[in-house]
Each structure stands twice: as structure tokens, then as C-alpha cells.
Design a protein around this motif. Structure first.
Motif, short mmCIF file in Angstrom:
data_model
loop_
_atom_site.label_atom_id
_atom_site.label_comp_id
_atom_site.label_asym_id
_atom_site.label_seq_id
_atom_site.Cartn_x
_atom_site.Cartn_y
_atom_site.Cartn_z
N UNK A 76 0.84 -1.19 0.00
CA UNK A 76 0.00 0.00 0.00
C UNK A 76 0.88 1.25 0.00
N UNK A 77 0.53 2.23 -0.83
CA UNK A 77 1.31 3.46 -0.93
C UNK A 77 0.41 4.66 -0.69
N UNK A 78 0.91 5.60 0.09
CA UNK A 78 0.25 6.89 0.28
C UNK A 78 1.28 7.98 0.01
N UNK A 79 0.89 8.98 -0.81
CA UNK A 79 1.81 10.05 -1.19
C UNK A 79 1.28 11.37 -0.65
N UNK A 80 2.17 12.13 -0.03
CA UNK A 80 1.81 13.46 0.48
C UNK A 80 1.80 14.48 -0.66
N UNK A 81 1.12 15.61 -0.47
CA UNK A 81 1.16 16.67 -1.49
C UNK A 81 2.59 17.10 -1.78
N UNK A 82 2.82 17.52 -3.00
CA UNK A 82 4.16 17.93 -3.43
C UNK A 82 4.60 19.15 -2.63
N UNK A 83 5.85 19.10 -2.16
CA UNK A 83 6.41 20.16 -1.31
C UNK A 83 7.32 21.05 -2.15
N UNK A 84 7.23 22.36 -1.94
CA UNK A 84 8.16 23.31 -2.55
C UNK A 84 9.17 23.74 -1.48
N UNK A 85 10.45 23.61 -1.79
CA UNK A 85 11.51 23.86 -0.82
C UNK A 85 12.39 25.02 -1.24
N UNK A 86 12.89 25.73 -0.26
CA UNK A 86 13.87 26.80 -0.48
C UNK A 86 15.10 26.48 0.36
N UNK A 87 16.26 26.38 -0.30
CA UNK A 87 17.52 26.13 0.39
C UNK A 87 18.39 27.38 0.34
N UNK A 88 19.18 27.56 1.35
CA UNK A 88 20.21 28.59 1.36
C UNK A 88 21.49 27.97 1.91
N UNK A 89 22.57 28.11 1.15
CA UNK A 89 23.83 27.52 1.59
C UNK A 89 23.75 26.01 1.73
N UNK A 90 22.90 25.37 0.92
CA UNK A 90 22.77 23.92 0.97
C UNK A 90 21.88 23.42 2.09
N UNK A 91 21.31 24.31 2.90
CA UNK A 91 20.49 23.92 4.05
C UNK A 91 19.04 24.29 3.77
N UNK A 92 18.13 23.36 4.04
CA UNK A 92 16.71 23.63 3.85
C UNK A 92 16.26 24.73 4.81
N UNK A 93 15.71 25.80 4.25
CA UNK A 93 15.22 26.90 5.07
C UNK A 93 13.71 26.85 5.24
N UNK A 94 12.99 26.53 4.16
CA UNK A 94 11.54 26.64 4.22
C UNK A 94 10.90 25.64 3.28
N UNK A 95 9.82 25.04 3.73
CA UNK A 95 9.01 24.13 2.90
C UNK A 95 7.57 24.64 2.91
N UNK A 96 6.93 24.60 1.73
CA UNK A 96 5.56 25.10 1.59
C UNK A 96 4.73 24.05 0.86
N UNK A 97 3.50 23.89 1.30
CA UNK A 97 2.59 22.93 0.68
C UNK A 97 1.26 23.62 0.41
N UNK A 98 0.79 23.51 -0.82
CA UNK A 98 -0.52 24.01 -1.22
C UNK A 98 -1.41 22.78 -1.43
#
Length: 240
Positions: A89-111
């Protein structure tokens, strides 16, 4: 699995560099094959002399070798997070938009109302990967989105993932709960977002907690880590 990726080549020794660059072109990204995270073990190289210097240094740090990957001119960074149970069984979450700075994840947004071509393609790709590996648990597939809308797979993380921390408050079932449900053989929970969600990482140090909680919609998670430059010490999630 018919999942597009950037052009890439292996570098096991310095003699491999010229052939690798011929395949990927320049500029390119050199990455160690092991122990790389949050931008560590990576360097963008724009000309051959710079590539030689970086390869020597990175190979000394990682005898297991490097990957040379073409530098992608992307318009967005995305991640597809999904869970697969023991029975498939597979469940997929909504697609996430990510913003990185200096290679580090800063922010994730989901609509929660995306339904785009990119989201459909990301779901197809992550399902194919889970099934091919007969994977059990949560996995994150990270991708670059091009101006054309095409997605190029960058890497996958076989675990719960920082870009899925928003699911604690922002999804019907969090990635952590679904990981546990998957590995003990229980039915997986719904993965729908409960609203428009933004997750912001706290990097290096955190403002005083009362300041963070001044926004009544904020959900603050502190990890109990000592402050240090570039260290993720917590995150704050807002659900609209």
C-alpha cells in the motif's frame, strides 16, 4: 525507472575527471558519495582547473569516490514524500516546494490544491521507486523543476525527511506516524494537507520561544540541540 535525472558520472580517481566533465559539461557539482548533507561534501565548479582542485580535496576526504553532476538551472526545488506498507500500500503526500540557502533547507511550503502536472509526475516517480525497492516506510524523493515543468530527480532519502516535518500539524497523518504504521504492518493513514502549510527551519539559534508563539498559528518544535552555525535546532510550522 524512467525517472529523469541531471547528467552525471562517477569519479573514483583523478584520472576519471576529464571523462566525467565531458559527460556532464561545466558548470557542474562535485559531490562525495558518502557523508554529505546540508551542503557538506559538495562544490560547484565552473572551469576545469577548479574541478581538479576540488576533486583532489574531496577525494582525499572521501576515498569512496565522487559523483559529478551537471548544474541544473531550476525554477523550483520539490520533494515528494510517500509511505509504503508491508503489503505494498502506498500513500503520497502533497508535493512540497523547498527553499535552500547555503545547501540547508530553510523553508518548505505545501498548497493542498495543487493537482499540477508536476505533482502527478512526482507521484508517479516516487511510487515507482518505492515499488522497485520493495521499500517499507517513509521515503523522500527530491527533485528540480525546470521552466518547462519537467522534473529531474536529484536524490532520495530512505527515511522520514526534514521537508516532511510540516506533516505533524499540516497533514491528516504525519510522516512519523505513517512510518510506524508501515513498518508494523498497519493500514496507512490519509496524507492530505489540512490547509496551506509553511514550515520554517530554525538555523543556528532560535528566537525566544514567546516571540515565536506570538503568532497564534505557530507550532514550535525545538530539538534540544546546542546552538551552532548551520545547525538545524528546530522548526516552526504555520497552517492557514
Amino acid at each position: 525507472l524512467d525517472i529523469p535525472t541531471p547528467a552525471w558520472a562517477r569519479i573514483g580517481k583523478m584520472e576519471d575527471l576529464n571523462d566525467a566533465v565531458a559527460r556532464t559539461g561545466l558548470p557542474a557539482v562535485l559531490k562525495t558519495r558518502r557523508d554529505g548533507y546540508d551542503g557538506k561534501g559538495q562544490q560547484v565548479v565552473r572551469e576545469l582547473g577548479e574541478a581538479r582542485e576540488a576533486s583532489e580535496r574531496l577525494l582525499a576526504a572521501c576515498p569512496a569516490g565522487l559523483v559529478c553532476e551537471s548544474l541544473v538551472d531550476f525554477v523550483a526545488e520539490r520533494s515528494a514524500i510517500a509511505a509504503r506498507g508491508v503489503g505494498g500500500e502506498v500513500r503520497v503526500y502533497p508535493l512540497v516546494t523547498n527553499v535552500h540557502e547555503g545547501g540547508i533547507l530553510r523553508r518548505s511550503t505545501v498548497d493542498p490544491h495543487q493537482g499540477s502536472r508536476s505533482e502527478r509526475e512526482a507521484q508517479r516517480a516516487v511510487r515507482a521507486l518505492l515499488d522497485e525497492l520493495e521499500y517499507v516506510g517513509v521515503l523522500a524523493l527530491e527533485m528540480f523543476e525546470l521552466a518547462s515543468g519537467e522534473l529531474l530527480a536529484n536524490e532520495f532519502a530512505p527515511r522520514v525527511h526534514n521537508s516532511g516535518h510540516w506533516t505533524i500539524e499540516g497533514a491528516v497523518t504525519s510522516q512519523f506516524e505513517n512510518h510506524l504504521r508501515a513498518i508494523v504492518g498497519w493500514p496507512l493513514g490519509e496524507t492530505e494537507a489540512t490547509g496551506r502549510v509553511t514550515m520554517t527551519n530554525l538555523i543556528g539559534q532560535a528566537p525566544p520561544t514567546p516571540e515565536l508563539l506570538a503568532d497564534a498559528r505557530a507550532h514550535v518544535h525545538l530539538y534540544g540541540k546546542s546552538p551552532a552555525p548551520g545547525r538545524k535546532i528546530g522548526h516552526v510550522t504555520h497552517v492557514a
